[in-house]
Design a protein around this motif. Sequence first.
Motif, PDB file in Angstrom:
ATOM      1  N   UNK A 267      -5.827  -3.707 -10.777  1.00 59.18           N
ATOM      2  CA  UNK A 267      -5.298  -2.351 -10.758  1.00 59.18           C
ATOM      3  C   UNK A 267      -6.279  -1.380 -11.421  1.00 59.18           C
ATOM      4  N   UNK A 268      -6.802  -1.762 -12.568  1.00 58.26           N
ATOM      5  CA  UNK A 268      -7.768  -0.902 -13.260  1.00 58.26           C
ATOM      6  C   UNK A 268      -9.018  -0.695 -12.409  1.00 58.26           C
ATOM      7  N   UNK A 269      -9.464  -1.734 -11.733  1.00 58.68           N
ATOM      8  CA  UNK A 269     -10.624  -1.614 -10.853  1.00 58.68           C
ATOM      9  C   UNK A 269     -10.367  -0.681  -9.682  1.00 58.68           C
ATOM     10  N   UNK A 270      -9.180  -0.754  -9.089  1.00 61.27           N
ATOM     11  CA  UNK A 270      -8.841   0.139  -7.973  1.00 61.27           C
ATOM     12  C   UNK A 270      -8.789   1.592  -8.428  1.00 61.27           C
ATOM     13  N   UNK A 271      -8.220   1.823  -9.594  1.00 60.60           N
ATOM     14  CA  UNK A 271      -8.137   3.192 -10.113  1.00 60.60           C
ATOM     15  C   UNK A 271      -9.532   3.730 -10.408  1.00 60.60           C
TER      16      UNK A 271
ATOM     17  N   UNK B 206      -2.705 -15.847 -16.612  1.00 61.43           N
ATOM     18  CA  UNK B 206      -3.925 -15.557 -15.861  1.00 61.43           C
ATOM     19  C   UNK B 206      -3.609 -14.633 -14.691  1.00 61.43           C
ATOM     20  N   UNK B 207      -2.501 -14.855 -14.033  1.00 59.79           N
ATOM     21  CA  UNK B 207      -2.104 -13.988 -12.924  1.00 59.79           C
ATOM     22  C   UNK B 207      -1.856 -12.563 -13.381  1.00 59.79           C
ATOM     23  N   UNK B 208      -1.211 -12.398 -14.517  1.00 65.51           N
ATOM     24  CA  UNK B 208      -0.948 -11.064 -15.053  1.00 65.51           C
ATOM     25  C   UNK B 208      -2.248 -10.359 -15.409  1.00 65.51           C
ATOM     26  N   UNK B 209      -3.150 -11.056 -16.052  1.00 64.85           N
ATOM     27  CA  UNK B 209      -4.443 -10.471 -16.418  1.00 64.85           C
ATOM     28  C   UNK B 209      -5.222 -10.089 -15.160  1.00 64.85           C
ATOM     29  N   UNK B 210      -5.200 -10.938 -14.152  1.00 63.81           N
ATOM     30  CA  UNK B 210      -5.891 -10.651 -12.893  1.00 63.81           C
ATOM     31  C   UNK B 210      -5.328  -9.395 -12.233  1.00 63.81           C
ATOM     32  N   UNK B 211      -4.016  -9.260 -12.180  1.00 60.80           N
ATOM     33  CA  UNK B 211      -3.408  -8.091 -11.546  1.00 60.80           C
ATOM     34  C   UNK B 211      -3.694  -6.809 -12.318  1.00 60.80           C
ATOM     35  N   UNK B 212      -3.671  -6.870 -13.638  1.00 58.88           N
ATOM     36  CA  UNK B 212      -3.970  -5.683 -14.448  1.00 58.88           C
ATOM     37  C   UNK B 212      -5.423  -5.266 -14.253  1.00 58.88           C
ATOM     38  N   UNK B 213      -6.339  -6.232 -14.267  1.00 61.39           N
ATOM     39  CA  UNK B 213      -7.751  -5.910 -14.065  1.00 61.39           C
ATOM     40  C   UNK B 213      -8.000  -5.386 -12.653  1.00 61.39           C
TER      41      UNK B 213
END
Length: 69
Positions: A23-27, A14-21
Amino acid sequence: MQDYTVLRELAGSIGTVFLVLSFAGFVLFALRPGSRGVHRDTADIPFRHDDRPAADADAQAAHAREPRQ
């Protein structure tokens, strides 16, 4: 002990998915069409006084805004 292992792996996933999402949101936020003017203005900051030097009042005001240490 089995429950701890399952929960630990689930939390990591869940932590990995949260960080990837995130990052994608910031970009996507940085590359949104409405922010082009803001990015262009920010990129031009070093070149604002190319045609003439900054006035003494501008330099003093900029110096006053710098954080003191």
